[in-house]
Design an enzyme around this catalytic site. Sequence first.
Site, short mmCIF file in Angstrom:
data_model
loop_
_atom_site.label_atom_id
_atom_site.label_comp_id
_atom_site.label_asym_id
_atom_site.label_seq_id
_atom_site.Cartn_x
_atom_site.Cartn_y
_atom_site.Cartn_z
N SER A 94 0.83 -1.20 0.00
CA SER A 94 0.00 0.00 0.00
C SER A 94 0.87 1.25 0.00
O SER A 94 2.08 1.19 0.20
CB SER A 94 -0.92 0.02 1.23
OG SER A 94 -0.17 0.11 2.43
N GLY A 95 0.22 2.40 -0.22
CA GLY A 95 0.87 3.69 -0.05
C GLY A 95 2.10 3.89 -0.93
O GLY A 95 2.15 3.50 -2.09
N ILE A 96 3.11 4.52 -0.33
CA ILE A 96 4.32 4.88 -1.05
C ILE A 96 5.03 3.65 -1.60
O ILE A 96 5.52 3.65 -2.73
CB ILE A 96 5.24 5.71 -0.14
CG1 ILE A 96 4.61 7.09 0.11
CG2 ILE A 96 6.63 5.85 -0.74
CD1 ILE A 96 5.32 7.90 1.17
N ASP A 103 6.77 -9.81 8.45
CA ASP A 103 6.56 -8.73 9.42
C ASP A 103 7.94 -8.24 9.83
O ASP A 103 8.66 -8.91 10.57
CB ASP A 103 5.79 -9.26 10.62
CG ASP A 103 5.54 -8.18 11.67
OD1 ASP A 103 6.03 -7.05 11.51
OD2 ASP A 103 4.85 -8.49 12.67
N TYR A 151 8.55 9.59 16.64
CA TYR A 151 8.47 9.49 15.18
C TYR A 151 9.51 10.39 14.52
O TYR A 151 10.23 9.98 13.60
CB TYR A 151 7.06 9.86 14.71
CG TYR A 151 6.86 9.73 13.22
CD1 TYR A 151 6.68 8.48 12.64
CD2 TYR A 151 6.83 10.85 12.40
CE1 TYR A 151 6.48 8.35 11.27
CE2 TYR A 151 6.63 10.73 11.03
CZ TYR A 151 6.46 9.48 10.47
OH TYR A 151 6.28 9.36 9.10
N LYS A 181 12.77 9.33 12.10
CA LYS A 181 13.01 9.84 10.75
C LYS A 181 14.33 10.59 10.66
O LYS A 181 15.01 10.55 9.62
CB LYS A 181 11.85 10.73 10.32
CG LYS A 181 10.55 9.96 10.13
CD LYS A 181 10.72 8.81 9.14
CE LYS A 181 9.44 8.06 8.89
NZ LYS A 181 9.60 6.94 7.92
N THR A 219 -1.61 8.70 2.04
CA THR A 219 -1.47 7.26 2.16
C THR A 219 -2.33 6.77 3.32
O THR A 219 -2.95 7.57 4.04
CB THR A 219 -0.01 6.83 2.44
OG1 THR A 219 0.35 7.25 3.76
CG2 THR A 219 0.95 7.46 1.43
#
Length: 267
Positions: free
Chosen positions: A15-17, A63, A154, A158, A189
């Site tokens: 999914s997403g990016i 996972d 978070y 990053k 997303t």
Amino acid sequence: MTAGIGTALVTGASSGIGAVYARRLARRGHDLILVARDRLRLEAAAEQIAAEYGVAVEVLVADLAATDGLEAVAARIEADPALSLLVNAAGLGPAGPALAIPPQGYDTMLALNVGALQRLTLTAAQVFAGRGRGTIINLASVVALIPERMNAPYVAGKAFVLELTRALAAELAGSGVRFQAVLPGLTRTEIFDRAGGSLDHFPAQMVMEAGDMVDAALAGLDAGELVTIPSLPDAADWAAYDAARARLAPNLSHDRPAARYLAPTPA
């Protein structure tokens, strides 16, 4: 299709990016190894991409926040002589301010966003350096540059991704291994939905579509950028930011404290 460009392994590819990267890289002629936890979504994506682009697509269900899943993917990177590109796109987002959940509530997010990315990056870097070729793309975030605006764990994760990528690029300069840290802003997303949030709270002009973001990131890769900020209009702004950081270097380590920290000499 471009022949002989090798296989790309994409994490978070269901999914997403990550899913967009998979399609864009297939369009460029890469065979694919798609990694995520959701087998049904991976298999559906693999079937569609293979049919549309004529590339070989392998599904690797794992996972990455669990040791066995992470080791399985690392072993795949070590064993595949055709692998030429790693995209670390898997990630989890936070649910609110840093203290909104118990400290242990971040364990899975940091295991995926930091621990798994570091493990796969170092594994691929070692393999690619041994071959004298290969590319590693790590998805960071613009919050690494504006830590006061986002959940602290978070942001820290990053920032780790950004600096890991930059430091390895310096260490392996001349080895034939290319690195890119991609710093998206708000991107449409599923990560916000999974974290219990919504992009509807942000002005529409701040939210980029995932396809546009990945297209810009790949243009940055083609241009040889180490750090790509898809929404930044003027690359000179990043250059100025980085130059300001570099100007600190001569004074970051001395044998004595700076004069401004020394107690005045008694009269």
